[in-house]
Design a protein around this motif. Sequence first.
Motif, PDB file in Angstrom:
ATOM      1  N   UNK A 144      35.156  18.675   6.611  1.00 27.65           N
ATOM      2  CA  UNK A 144      36.394  17.897   6.731  1.00 27.65           C
ATOM      3  C   UNK A 144      36.450  16.688   5.785  1.00 27.65           C
ATOM      4  N   UNK A 145      37.443  16.687   4.916  1.00 31.60           N
ATOM      5  CA  UNK A 145      37.665  15.521   4.059  1.00 31.60           C
ATOM      6  C   UNK A 145      38.344  14.419   4.883  1.00 31.60           C
ATOM      7  N   UNK A 146      39.261  14.811   5.772  1.00 31.24           N
ATOM      8  CA  UNK A 146      39.974  13.784   6.543  1.00 31.24           C
ATOM      9  C   UNK A 146      39.011  13.000   7.440  1.00 31.24           C
ATOM     10  N   UNK A 147      37.975  13.686   7.937  1.00 29.86           N
ATOM     11  CA  UNK A 147      36.992  12.969   8.757  1.00 29.86           C
ATOM     12  C   UNK A 147      36.244  11.944   7.903  1.00 29.86           C
ATOM     13  N   UNK A 148      35.956  12.323   6.668  1.00 28.22           N
ATOM     14  CA  UNK A 148      35.295  11.376   5.757  1.00 28.22           C
ATOM     15  C   UNK A 148      36.217  10.197   5.444  1.00 28.22           C
ATOM     16  N   UNK A 149      37.517  10.492   5.257  1.00 24.61           N
ATOM     17  CA  UNK A 149      38.480   9.390   5.050  1.00 24.61           C
ATOM     18  C   UNK A 149      38.423   8.411   6.228  1.00 24.61           C
ATOM     19  N   UNK A 150      38.418   9.011   7.425  1.00 23.35           N
ATOM     20  CA  UNK A 150      38.414   8.190   8.640  1.00 23.35           C
ATOM     21  C   UNK A 150      37.151   7.328   8.714  1.00 23.35           C
ATOM     22  N   UNK A 151      35.999   7.930   8.456  1.00 24.16           N
ATOM     23  CA  UNK A 151      34.740   7.175   8.552  1.00 24.16           C
ATOM     24  C   UNK A 151      34.691   6.039   7.525  1.00 24.16           C
ATOM     25  N   UNK A 152      35.179   6.327   6.334  1.00 24.06           N
ATOM     26  CA  UNK A 152      35.185   5.294   5.288  1.00 24.06           C
ATOM     27  C   UNK A 152      36.146   4.169   5.679  1.00 24.06           C
ATOM     28  N   UNK A 153      37.307   4.551   6.223  1.00 25.02           N
ATOM     29  CA  UNK A 153      38.282   3.551   6.665  1.00 25.02           C
ATOM     30  C   UNK A 153      37.693   2.662   7.771  1.00 25.02           C
ATOM     31  N   UNK A 154      37.052   3.304   8.758  1.00 30.73           N
ATOM     32  CA  UNK A 154      36.498   2.527   9.882  1.00 30.73           C
ATOM     33  C   UNK A 154      35.288   1.704   9.444  1.00 30.73           C
ATOM     34  N   UNK A 155      34.657   2.109   8.346  1.00 30.72           N
ATOM     35  CA  UNK A 155      33.499   1.353   7.858  1.00 30.72           C
ATOM     36  C   UNK A 155      33.912   0.107   7.094  1.00 30.72           C
TER      37      UNK A 155
END
Length: 372
Positions: free
Chosen positions: A159-170
């Motif tokens: 999942x790319x969107x999950x990576x987007x989310x993790x980077x955003x929350x980081x």
Amino acid sequence: MAKFAYRPIGIVVLIFLVAVMLYNSRLYYRPSPQPLDMPEVHGDSKASEPKVSEGLIQEGTANAVMLMLARNSELEGAVSSVKQLEEKFNRRYRYPWVFLNEEPFTDEFRQQVAAVTSSNVSFGLIPHEDWFQPDWIDEEKAKAGRDVLVKQNIIYGDSVSYRNMCRFQSRAFYKQELVLPYRWYWRVEPHVAFHCDMDFDPFAYLHNNKKVYGFNLAVYEWMETIPSLWATVKEFVRLHPQYIAPNNSMEFISDDDGSKYNGCHYWSNMEIADMEFWRGAAYTAYVNYLEGTGGFYYERWGDAPVHTMGVSLFLPKDKIHFFDQIGYTHEPHSHCPQDLDFRAEHCRCQPGRSIDWLDYSCYPKWFYMQRR
Ligand code: GDP
Ligand code: MN
């Protein structure tokens, strides 16, 4: 005759008692001073400012926000989480809610969520650069990284969107326009459950006890998702040793004094914390360094280990608080308060589901670290 000899003594005792009562009644009925913490209400703007006495704030007056990142498709879960937190906590304190999304929230989402709280509600659109995979990321390399995780059957491997989310929350949630005015936040996810009536304000608690980061669950990471994260963090620390806090929590994240990461992380789907820390020099330099390596996309770095390593290295361990009294479930993990009296009086949860002392929980490590 002997009987009457006691009468004068009795009279003296009676007079003495009456005198004591009269004296005490002066004390009891002395007009009492105004209580010191009574707010002055003159209808001026000062009445709504935090009432500060010796640096302490009163419950309900923290500069805090209830924060949820969600997709439109998660409407039902969002409403469910908000409704529970309102009933169990926020109806007493009325902290505002902010919802964030990389797509505009639908009218339906806005209306249904606003309907279950009487607090102020705002909806923010995340700027493109804070969410999507940056152009400088080598997509071929990123795809190869995803394939490795898919082969290992790792959750969200593809999942790319999950990576987007993790980077955003980081590295980006605390810089959003709607979030910037606030200092404290409570991260809430759709489809979670809260089990206890809360008659205390966790923001005021953290503030008044000079804590920075509050958690509820701590577990071990899938190490396949972060093969180079710890080495990257150690390199950052080598370059910027000044950020390391004395009395930090290295013991929570490493069992060999920093050589290897043990996988322990605070489960970031529920955190209550001070964004001044994320916005500060140490954490900012740290996440900028992580971002530069592309690891959010080449691997699948989670915001939980990223937050945890930051908090563990750049804060003294006594700045971190375990919120026992927040009964919480984010499947598959649950915390039911250990405090028996509180649990009996305030909660509906199954102690048997609570993972605190199970072997896949990092809470015991945290507990013993704090007592050393
Ligand atoms: P998990 O808890 O690690 O299994 O991940 P979740 O699917 O619960 O995602 C974590 C949080 O990010 C939740 O609040 C989700 O609603 C949110 N989230 C995840 N992916 C997206 C996305 O693509 N867009 C938006 N707007 N929110 C997302
Ligand atoms: Mn989740």
